[in-house]
Motif scaffolding. Structure first.
Motif, short mmCIF file in Angstrom:
data_model
loop_
_atom_site.label_atom_id
_atom_site.label_comp_id
_atom_site.label_asym_id
_atom_site.label_seq_id
_atom_site.Cartn_x
_atom_site.Cartn_y
_atom_site.Cartn_z
N ASN A 1 86.88 33.61 25.08
CA ASN A 1 86.41 32.28 24.74
C ASN A 1 85.00 32.35 24.18
O ASN A 1 84.27 33.32 24.39
N SER A 2 84.60 31.29 23.49
CA SER A 2 83.26 31.25 22.92
C SER A 2 82.19 31.15 24.01
O SER A 2 81.06 31.55 23.81
N MET A 3 82.55 30.59 25.16
CA MET A 3 81.64 30.52 26.30
C MET A 3 82.25 31.29 27.46
O MET A 3 83.46 31.31 27.63
N ASN A 4 81.40 31.95 28.25
CA ASN A 4 81.90 32.69 29.41
C ASN A 4 82.10 31.75 30.58
O ASN A 4 81.36 31.74 31.57
N ALA A 5 83.15 30.92 30.48
CA ALA A 5 83.50 29.95 31.52
C ALA A 5 84.99 29.65 31.43
O ALA A 5 85.61 29.82 30.37
N ASN A 6 85.56 29.20 32.56
CA ASN A 6 86.97 28.80 32.59
C ASN A 6 87.88 29.90 32.06
O ASN A 6 88.76 29.67 31.24
N GLU A 7 87.69 31.10 32.56
CA GLU A 7 88.45 32.24 32.07
C GLU A 7 88.60 33.27 33.17
O GLU A 7 87.66 33.59 33.88
N ARG A 8 89.80 33.81 33.30
CA ARG A 8 90.05 34.86 34.28
C ARG A 8 91.11 35.79 33.71
O ARG A 8 92.11 35.34 33.14
N GLY A 9 90.93 37.08 33.85
CA GLY A 9 91.91 37.98 33.30
C GLY A 9 91.63 39.43 33.61
O GLY A 9 90.54 39.80 34.06
N ILE A 10 92.64 40.26 33.36
CA ILE A 10 92.55 41.70 33.52
C ILE A 10 92.82 42.33 32.17
O ILE A 10 93.77 41.97 31.48
N TYR A 11 91.99 43.25 31.79
CA TYR A 11 92.10 43.93 30.50
C TYR A 11 92.21 45.43 30.74
O TYR A 11 91.40 46.01 31.47
N ALA A 12 93.22 46.05 30.17
CA ALA A 12 93.39 47.49 30.25
C ALA A 12 93.54 48.04 28.84
O ALA A 12 94.26 47.47 28.02
N ALA A 13 92.88 49.14 28.56
CA ALA A 13 92.91 49.71 27.23
C ALA A 13 92.91 51.22 27.29
O ALA A 13 92.41 51.83 28.26
N MET A 14 93.47 51.84 26.26
CA MET A 14 93.50 53.29 26.15
C MET A 14 93.16 53.69 24.72
O MET A 14 93.65 53.08 23.77
N ASN A 15 92.34 54.70 24.60
CA ASN A 15 92.05 55.31 23.31
C ASN A 15 92.32 56.80 23.41
O ASN A 15 91.93 57.44 24.39
N ALA A 16 92.99 57.33 22.39
CA ALA A 16 93.32 58.76 22.41
C ALA A 16 93.16 59.33 21.02
O ALA A 16 93.64 58.76 20.04
N ALA A 17 92.50 60.47 20.94
CA ALA A 17 92.38 61.21 19.68
C ALA A 17 93.54 62.18 19.63
O ALA A 17 93.47 63.31 20.12
N ILE A 18 94.66 61.75 19.06
CA ILE A 18 95.87 62.56 19.08
C ILE A 18 95.88 63.61 17.98
O ILE A 18 96.72 64.52 17.99
N HIS A 19 94.96 63.49 17.03
CA HIS A 19 94.87 64.43 15.93
C HIS A 19 93.45 64.40 15.42
O HIS A 19 92.70 63.46 15.67
N ALA A 20 93.08 65.42 14.68
CA ALA A 20 91.71 65.50 14.17
C ALA A 20 91.32 64.30 13.34
O ALA A 20 90.16 63.91 13.29
N LYS A 21 92.30 63.65 12.68
CA LYS A 21 92.00 62.51 11.83
C LYS A 21 92.76 61.26 12.24
O LYS A 21 92.83 60.31 11.47
N VAL A 22 93.32 61.26 13.43
CA VAL A 22 94.12 60.13 13.89
C VAL A 22 93.65 59.68 15.27
O VAL A 22 93.56 60.50 16.18
N ASP A 23 93.31 58.40 15.36
CA ASP A 23 92.90 57.80 16.63
C ASP A 23 93.93 56.75 17.02
O ASP A 23 94.33 55.92 16.19
N LEU A 24 94.38 56.77 18.26
CA LEU A 24 95.37 55.82 18.74
C LEU A 24 94.74 54.95 19.82
O LEU A 24 94.11 55.46 20.75
N SER A 25 94.87 53.62 19.68
CA SER A 25 94.32 52.71 20.69
C SER A 25 95.35 51.65 21.02
O SER A 25 96.11 51.21 20.16
N GLY A 26 95.38 51.25 22.28
CA GLY A 26 96.28 50.20 22.71
C GLY A 26 95.68 49.43 23.86
O GLY A 26 94.79 49.94 24.56
N TYR A 27 96.12 48.21 24.07
CA TYR A 27 95.55 47.40 25.13
C TYR A 27 96.61 46.42 25.65
O TYR A 27 97.63 46.15 25.01
N ILE A 28 96.33 45.89 26.83
CA ILE A 28 97.18 44.85 27.40
C ILE A 28 96.30 43.91 28.21
O ILE A 28 95.33 44.35 28.82
#
Length: 510
Positions: A483-510
């Protein structure tokens, strides 16, 4: 070292916002001829364009409410004075964007063990660094020999100073209806057309002398605003300027003019780098800590006044005061003083085109003062911690009394607010624990806690929990969230970043 002055004047017709941001980001790097980078300016421009494209596409796909113009300005400020890895301490390395806590620790360990670097490609030998990451951070770092700073004399200020000058012209096609009104419409509906030209003008000049002195000034005219006539007799609609001294004894920074301030996770006070829940960035974009001079053109969130930071061994003490007018919609005027007594909303657009918009200009005076005390210690390269306390007081010349609707039921009301917070950061080997608790004057509480771990040098995982109560009120909060203001908000954020190759970066979130 030679003094090199390069001026880049760009006259481009911008058809999409992405190309606008590309020019915004790329132009300053071309002007910094003093940095002996190992890649040509065109390559560097393409790298910045790639980063900007990722940020904008991610934010647009998620329909985020945050204003990412501030982020762009932060990246420009950092790139204007890239971090020299051969002379950087841990605080300066923390400024480099797109590094995780583990990567920053590995970089510090490498510099401590092997000393001076001779090429940016040495970074590939550091655990967690690959070609993708090096490409992302290359505009914000430099590799220069360690040299003694000459004496502060007028001659040396001219000889060894770095000058950066940027001009930008921008216009969208076709013209909107606001520029095509005929004389009869202008006479009967004066707020239905723009008296100014559809062009946007921007200039930015900065001077720096090593890491001791910097001076900057910038100005902007928005589309539809007049230029050196009518309501804008001074030319640009908005100007920003500063003079700053740094790293002189216990004086870490003294800034007079425009500045930004951010501490902890930005929950109590945050006007620096923040990307919210944008995949691939929120997990590895370090927030700019402390007080930094700035030339941002965001007219709704800037600070202007005096700021100072003192550093005594492991203790850092900061204080600041900001006072300037803000745009607001006036609902009640004092009959004796003719000044605003009540305002319904505070405008953050910065547009001063029509008579209705001009009536909001400078209607509300804002006083912001506060400070931070933090203690940092890293007994070993494997372990370190930081704890800080922040307080921010805000007072306005008129009471903010918006019309109560469901969306702003718990919004800020009144003339003053006081926010306090405590933040903690702990680093242990490949793990990084962080959090902040903040409270507003009405008793509203907001807090967040996160954990970032690196089970392998090519993989990092992040988990963040946030709980911002509905009645938490803070106009200067800029922490992780959607949100634009840090109020009225609750949540869990999980993310992963992996360098699977010298020129490839993989990222995902939930």
């Amino acid at each position: 070292m030679q003094n090199r002055k390069t001026i880049m004047t760009g006259k481009k017709t911008m058809l999409v916002v992405n190309f606008t941001l590309f020019i915004l980001l790329s132009a300053p790097f071309v002007t910094l001829g003093q940095n002996e980078r190992e890649m040509d300016p065109i390559t560097t421009i393409r790298q910045i364009e790639h980063l900007d494209d990722q940020i904008e596409k991610s934010a647009g796909a998620l329909e985020m409410e945050n204003d990412y113009a501030n982020l762009v300005e932060d990246l420009i400020d950092i790139s204007a004075k890239p971090v020299n890895l051969n002379a950087a301490n841990e605080d300066e390395i923390a400024i480099i964007p797109f590094l995780t806590a583990e990567q920053r620790r590995n970089l510090v360990s490498y510099l401590t063990t092997y000393g001076e670097m001779f090429s940016i490609y040495e970074l590939q030998s550091i655990p967690g660094f690959d070609s993708v990451l090096i490409r992302n951070i290359s505009p914000f770092i430099t590799i220069l020999p360690i040299s003694n700073i000459p004496k502060l004399t007028p001659g040396n200020l001219l000889r060894f100073g770095r000058h950066t000058l940027l001009f930008r012209y921008e216009q969208s096609f076709p013209k909107s209806l606001g520029y095509l009104a005929n004389d009869s419409v202008k006479a009967s509906e004066p707020n239905s057309y723009y008296p100014g030209s559809p062009q946007r003008y921007y200039f930015r000049y900065s001077y720096s002398w090593f890491d001791k002195l910097s001076v900057g000034i910038a100005g902007e005219k928005d589309p539809g605003e007049q230029f050196f006539k009518g309501a804008q007799s001074k030319g640009m609609d908005f100007y920003a300027a500063y003079i700053s001294l740094s790293n002189i004894g216990i004086l870490k920074n003294l800034t007079i003019g425009n500045f930004r301030a951010s501490y902890g996770q930005g929950l109590t006070l945050g006007s620096g780098l923040s990307l919210g829940s944008v995949p691939g960035f929120s997990t590895n974009v370090s927030r700019t800590q402390g007080i930094r001079p700035g030339l941002g053109m965001s007219e709704g969130s800037y600070l202007r006044g005096l700021a100072v930071t003192l550093k005594i061994k492991h203790l850092e003490i900061s204080g600041f005061a900001s006072y300037h007018p803000r745009d607001a919609t006036v609902t009640l005027i004092d009959s004796l003083t003719s000044l605003a007594e009540n305002v319904s909303t505070v405008s953050t657009t910065g547009y001063h085109r029509t008579g209705a918009e001009m009536s909001k200009r400078g209607a509300l005076n804002e006083l912001i003062c506060g400070g931070n005390v933090n203690f940092t210690m890293a007994p070993t390269q494997q372990f370190g911690f930081k704890i800080g306390v922040t307080g921010v007081y805000a007072r306005y010349s008129a009471a903010i009394t918006p019309r109560i609707l469901p969306y702003n039921l718990y919004g800020f009301l009144g003339k003053q607010n006081f926010n306090t917070g405590v933040d903690l950061q702990i680093r242990y080997r490949g793990s990084y624990l962080f959090g902040e608790l903040s409270r507003s004057m009405n008793g509203g509480v907001a807090w967040l806690a996160g954990l970032s771990i690196t089970p392998d040098s090519r993989i990092w995982l992040t988990l963040i929990y946030r709980n911002y109560q509905t009645n938490h009120q803070n106009l200067f909060s800029n922490a992780f969230g959607q949100n634009s203001m840090n109020a009225n908000e609750r949540g869990i954020y999980a993310a992963m970043n992996a360098a699977i190759h010298a020129k490839v970066d993989l990222s995902g979130y939930i």
